[in-house]
Motif scaffolding. Sequence first.
Motif, PDB file in Angstrom:
ATOM      1  N   LEU A 144       0.938  -1.512   0.166  1.00 22.63           N
ATOM      2  CA  LEU A 144       0.304   0.175   0.109  1.00 22.63           C
ATOM      3  C   LEU A 144       0.624   1.382   0.228  1.00 22.63           C
ATOM      4  N   LEU A 145       2.035   1.600   0.887  1.00 24.46           N
ATOM      5  CA  LEU A 145       3.135   2.670   0.646  1.00 24.46           C
ATOM      6  C   LEU A 145       3.299   3.132  -0.963  1.00 24.46           C
ATOM      7  N   SER A 146       3.295   0.968  -1.547  1.00 27.83           N
ATOM      8  CA  SER A 146       4.154   1.789  -3.127  1.00 27.83           C
ATOM      9  C   SER A 146       3.045   2.411  -4.221  1.00 27.83           C
ATOM     10  N   ILE A 147       2.575   2.239  -3.630  1.00 28.04           N
ATOM     11  CA  ILE A 147       1.229   3.281  -4.245  1.00 28.04           C
ATOM     12  C   ILE A 147       1.648   4.128  -4.323  1.00 28.04           C
ATOM     13  N   PRO A 148       1.885   4.870  -5.207  1.00 30.72           N
ATOM     14  CA  PRO A 148       2.016   6.889  -5.082  1.00 30.72           C
ATOM     15  C   PRO A 148       0.899   8.157  -4.945  1.00 30.72           C
ATOM     16  N   PHE A 149      -0.200   7.967  -5.192  1.00 27.03           N
ATOM     17  CA  PHE A 149      -0.995   8.580  -4.729  1.00 27.03           C
ATOM     18  C   PHE A 149      -1.509   8.152  -3.710  1.00 27.03           C
ATOM     19  N   LEU A 150      -1.685   8.121  -2.759  1.00 24.91           N
ATOM     20  CA  LEU A 150      -1.531   7.409  -1.567  1.00 24.91           C
ATOM     21  C   LEU A 150      -0.983   8.307  -0.144  1.00 24.91           C
ATOM     22  N   SER A 151      -1.410   9.007   0.403  1.00 28.53           N
ATOM     23  CA  SER A 151      -1.255   9.380   1.652  1.00 28.53           C
ATOM     24  C   SER A 151      -0.717   7.979   3.284  1.00 28.53           C
ATOM     25  N   ILE A 152       0.315   9.036   3.753  1.00 31.53           N
ATOM     26  CA  ILE A 152       0.350   7.903   4.836  1.00 31.53           C
ATOM     27  C   ILE A 152      -0.652   7.453   5.430  1.00 31.53           C
ATOM     28  N   PRO A 153      -1.245   9.195   5.986  1.00 26.00           N
ATOM     29  CA  PRO A 153      -2.412   8.914   6.868  1.00 26.00           C
ATOM     30  C   PRO A 153      -3.124   8.126   6.315  1.00 26.00           C
ATOM     31  N   ALA A 154      -3.608   8.107   5.190  1.00 28.54           N
ATOM     32  CA  ALA A 154      -4.590   6.461   4.272  1.00 28.54           C
ATOM     33  C   ALA A 154      -3.792   5.082   3.683  1.00 28.54           C
ATOM     34  N   VAL A 155      -2.970   5.412   4.004  1.00 26.56           N
ATOM     35  CA  VAL A 155      -1.914   3.732   3.780  1.00 26.56           C
ATOM     36  C   VAL A 155      -2.211   3.671   4.987  1.00 26.56           C
ATOM     37  N   TRP A 156      -2.047   3.471   6.034  1.00 29.63           N
ATOM     38  CA  TRP A 156      -2.712   3.176   7.892  1.00 29.63           C
ATOM     39  C   TRP A 156      -3.855   2.977   7.785  1.00 29.63           C
ATOM     40  N   THR A 157      -5.271   3.452   6.748  1.00 34.42           N
ATOM     41  CA  THR A 157      -5.833   3.488   7.606  1.00 34.42           C
ATOM     42  C   THR A 157      -6.135   2.275   6.438  1.00 34.42           C
ATOM     43  N   LEU A 158      -6.326   1.712   5.179  1.00 38.34           N
ATOM     44  CA  LEU A 158      -6.461   0.902   4.795  1.00 38.34           C
ATOM     45  C   LEU A 158      -5.672  -0.409   4.866  1.00 38.34           C
ATOM     46  N   THR A 159      -4.253   0.200   5.664  1.00 41.05           N
ATOM     47  CA  THR A 159      -3.997  -1.470   6.486  1.00 41.05           C
ATOM     48  C   THR A 159      -4.413  -2.007   7.199  1.00 41.05           C
ATOM     49  N   ASN A 160      -5.558  -1.203   8.494  1.00 45.51           N
ATOM     50  CA  ASN A 160      -5.715  -1.947   9.098  1.00 45.51           C
ATOM     51  C   ASN A 160      -7.443  -2.256   8.643  1.00 45.51           C
TER      52      ASN A 160
END
Length: 153
Positions: A37-53
């Motif tokens: 999820l971190l490797s997707i360029p248009f996602l912010s760090i907060p969005a990545v953590w929420t998506l991971t969760n």
Amino acid sequence: MNVGVAHSEENPNRRVMSSRGIWLAYGISVGILHLILLSIPFLSIPAVWTLTNVIHNLVMYALLHGVKGTPFETPDQGRDRFLTHWEQMDHGTQCTSARKFLSASPVVLYLLASFYTKYDPTHFLINTTSLLSVLLPKLPQLHRVRLFGINRY
């Protein structure tokens, strides 16, 4: 001796989460999901953590509380076919190390997601809802309980 049965246990679902290396594989899987999820360029760090969760909790809900029965041919005469994986784990004994680990890991992921989203109200609401949806079915009071007839058959 059971002819044609590859395992020596009546139901391998009962001990799989207590087996060697499964907790490490679980942690590595969550880490790999987060890195993808971190490797997707248009996602912010907060969005990545929420998506991971949220993705973690959706998958764990489906695997532990949604699917019933066993993927193995077991000689238990169908005794466990109406039980979810969570209900089969450790022969139904509550508060075992595997159950504690599977209850604590979403909480740890939730705390990490909340911290890295800086407790933003939108992310906080999504993460809290996701956490509750995966923790409430794990409560001992809800063992073998089907609310509103969901997952009854």
